[in-house]
Design a protein around this motif. Structure first.
Motif, short mmCIF file in Angstrom:
data_model
loop_
_atom_site.label_atom_id
_atom_site.label_comp_id
_atom_site.label_asym_id
_atom_site.label_seq_id
_atom_site.Cartn_x
_atom_site.Cartn_y
_atom_site.Cartn_z
N GLU A 52 -40.22 10.78 26.48
CA GLU A 52 -39.70 10.23 25.23
C GLU A 52 -40.81 9.79 24.28
OE1 GLU A 52 -36.90 7.06 25.91
OE2 GLU A 52 -35.73 8.29 27.29
N TRP A 53 -41.79 9.06 24.80
CA TRP A 53 -42.78 8.48 23.90
C TRP A 53 -44.01 9.32 23.69
CZ3 TRP A 53 -47.59 7.66 25.73
CH2 TRP A 53 -47.77 7.36 27.07
N GLU A 65 -39.37 8.34 30.50
CA GLU A 65 -39.96 7.49 29.45
C GLU A 65 -41.20 8.15 28.85
OE1 GLU A 65 -40.72 3.68 31.18
OE2 GLU A 65 -38.60 3.12 31.19
N ARG A 98 -37.72 7.79 36.43
CA ARG A 98 -37.52 6.96 35.24
C ARG A 98 -38.79 6.96 34.38
NH1 ARG A 98 -38.76 2.05 33.57
NH2 ARG A 98 -39.61 1.36 35.56
N ARG A 99 -39.95 6.77 35.02
CA ARG A 99 -41.21 6.76 34.27
C ARG A 99 -41.47 8.10 33.60
NH1 ARG A 99 -43.65 2.30 32.35
NH2 ARG A 99 -43.34 0.70 33.91
#
Length: 175
Positions: free
Chosen positions: A61-62, A58, A54-55
């Protein structure tokens, strides 16, 4: 898995800093345990126990293409039980880029102190020696570097110390 997000200095920065740190005599000071140069990094955010997949998503994405700050090592400081080298941005745009990375990683820019941990207070009988004075020497400003990537890293405590393993890497953009 214990995770954090970080920037790693370039090999040229590590080489220059290694020479400057050697002159401080930390290896000969029983009150301090120098950290290996391979672990020198700038933590953007500590995530604690978290799910790496999950990290990593993320982070992708950023961070993909986010502006990369230009940085250098300059000066020293300490937190309780920690002796560190300071990290400074080249200018206002680089300070903004670094603050943005901290925010996007989940950190708090107002509380963020960019640094590389050089040594930790030694332990005797399992307790940290807090009264050991940190070396009183400023390090000269080192070479500038622009990180090419941001890393999601796992941190595992072992009998021989911390082990850091990159879990995911994402390329940053230019400044």
């Amino acid at each position: 898995m214990r995770l954090f997000t970080a920037l790693w200095p370039s090999p040229e920065v590590v080489a220059a800093l290694s020479a400057d740190v050697a002159a401080l005599g930390l290896d000969d000071d029983p009150a301090w345990r120098p950290g290996p140069t391979a672990r020198w990094h700038v933590t953007l955010a500590f995530h604690g126990e978290d799910e790496p997949g999950r990290r990593a998503r993320e982070l992708e994405e950023w961070a993909a293409g986010a502006p990369a700050p230009t940085l250098r090592v300059a000066g020293t400081g300490e937190f309780p039980g920690v002796f560190w080298a300071g990290v400074e941005p080249a200018g206002p745009a680089d300070a903004d880029a670094l603050a943005a990375l901290v925010t996007l990683a989940g950190g708090t820019p107002e509380r963020f102190v960019p640094h590389l941990t050089l040594a930790r207070a030694a332990r005797r009988r399992g307790r940290r020696i807090d009264d050991a004075p940190a070396p009183r020497a400023d390090l000269p400003a080192g070479p500038w570097w622009t990180p090419s990537e941001v890393l999601l890293v796992s941190s595992l405590g072992t009998r021989s110390g911390l082990v850091y393993e990159p879990v995911h890497r994402v390329a940053l953009g230019g400044t």
